[in-house]
Design a protein around this motif. Sequence first.
Motif, short mmCIF file in Angstrom:
data_model
loop_
_atom_site.label_atom_id
_atom_site.label_comp_id
_atom_site.label_asym_id
_atom_site.label_seq_id
_atom_site.Cartn_x
_atom_site.Cartn_y
_atom_site.Cartn_z
N THR A 10 0.87 -1.04 0.07
CA THR A 10 -0.08 0.01 0.03
C THR A 10 0.89 1.44 -0.20
OG1 THR A 10 -1.74 -1.25 1.25
CG2 THR A 10 -1.89 1.32 1.16
N MET A 20 1.63 1.81 -3.65
CA MET A 20 0.56 2.42 -4.23
C MET A 20 0.21 3.83 -3.81
SD MET A 20 -0.26 -0.55 -5.94
CE MET A 20 1.48 -0.70 -5.96
N PHE A 70 -3.67 3.45 -9.13
CA PHE A 70 -3.16 2.96 -8.22
C PHE A 70 -4.17 3.37 -6.89
CE2 PHE A 70 0.80 4.25 -10.55
CZ PHE A 70 1.49 3.21 -10.00
N ARG A 71 -4.96 4.22 -6.63
CA ARG A 71 -5.68 4.48 -5.65
C ARG A 71 -6.66 3.27 -5.45
NH1 ARG A 71 -6.20 7.56 -1.64
NH2 ARG A 71 -8.10 9.16 -2.16
N LEU A 95 -5.87 0.10 -6.10
CA LEU A 95 -5.02 -1.18 -5.57
C LEU A 95 -4.74 -0.61 -4.06
CD1 LEU A 95 -2.53 -1.59 -8.61
CD2 LEU A 95 -4.27 -3.35 -7.82
N GLN A 96 -4.81 0.85 -3.81
CA GLN A 96 -4.61 1.21 -2.51
C GLN A 96 -5.88 0.46 -1.39
OE1 GLN A 96 -4.36 5.40 -1.76
NE2 GLN A 96 -5.21 5.07 0.19
#
Length: 479
Positions: free
Chosen positions: A123, A126, A142-143, A145-146
């Motif tokens: 995280t 990410m 990316f958010r 996957l966060q």
Amino acid sequence: MSEIPSESALVQEKPSDLQTTELPPSTPMSEDEESRSPRNWSPWKKRLLFLSLMTSSILCDGAMTWGSTLIVEQAIQWNISVDKSATSMNYGILLQGMGGLIAIPLIEAYGRLPLWLWPQVITTFMVLGATLSKDFDTFTAFRSLQGVFGTVPQVVGLPIIHDMYDPHDWPYRINIWASTFLIGPFAGPAIAGYIGAGSGWVVSFGILTLFYGLSTILILIFGYETYFVKGQESQRNSRLQSFFGIKTHNLPALSTIGYWTKILVVYIFKFPMLLTGIATMVNFCWPIGITVTVSTFVAQPPYLLDTIESSSLRWAPIIGGLSGYAFGHWFNGWIYRSRQKAWYPEYRLLGAYFAIGTMACGLLTYGLTLHYQKHWIGLAFGWLMVVAGMIASTVSITAYALEKYPDQSTVVSAIINGWRTASGFSVGYFQPSWIARNGVAAVFGTQTAVVVTVLILAITPVIIIEGKRAKSKLAASSQ
């Protein structure tokens, strides 16, 4: 935003079809086993581990909603509409629930520490990727996957508390840990906005990356594997083995994963969990919708709030969340004392009536303030009531679920979390166009009607049907 655990027992059920080397309950632990048991660790070792858990837990929701006060600046930079900019969090919110459900079998198979540490490391990267993104699509990826990896502390916290503390300490520790779910979703955007107002959104997300890095370092330094069973060798592992889940459990990993996956599916479709889960989905849908879209409304006339003012507006839901939690805590104690002679868990759901009534009044207040373009205090007060009702109803529902199924506390918590996020991700997509088509008054009036209808159709049947079953069992046991 996660559910608030109750004071119910957190004892995990062991798969009956899996071989273990656990000694019979009557066999006393040796002196060596006593020293290795997490419940006998030194107070400072437990405090520092718990502090590390708190830092990672507050980042779950706080970091996922971090950018909600920065959407206007991002929209300008990427030359997109503010409404579209506000959707960057939606998939991440959805995937929080899915990530929590996926984590449950892995935690049981490989231990608490590796499933706590490595998602936190991932995280961190990410968030760094989101910070360095040059366009909206990359940032949103990316958010998202966060959200998948960043939700794990909300799930692993209950097993850690169960492992490390005696039962009489569970309520106190759970209450402290659960406070991160009250503060995080609203404190995160406020802090992000304060930083972004002076330095820009990139610096703000850079600070968030730093927070994740510090939290990860704390886990590396103070995190230990807390899983412990008499006769097993998990607590003899080196730190390196614990970090990678080596010999954490003496159970076949694939069998354990399969067992807990089956348990998840079974409990999702149990009648009480299904209906209360649907109620949770609806109760969280509209508050999350406000959280991710409010910056869009207040940036426009007649409010024209700047980033600092929009961030400060987040103190209203913080106060509302704490108020809702205080009511839920008081109600659970009061209803138990008043019905102790003939107690059954469905009494806890009675608290949802007042809570959802408060939420309905808040939605009307918020919607009418927007419709008639009244003072922003109306927005703050309406938002406060909506969040107070959301938290209070969630306290009642979660307390009921954990008391109904005390041997599966982590499972039911993850299921409730999944229902919550399943609704919250979508509202940011359809609410702006819905308002544009039908108007603010019609939209928030409909939302009010929906929460009241679900109270009648989802909560009430559980109280009546399960309550009758519980009464029958009480009557049979008394004969």
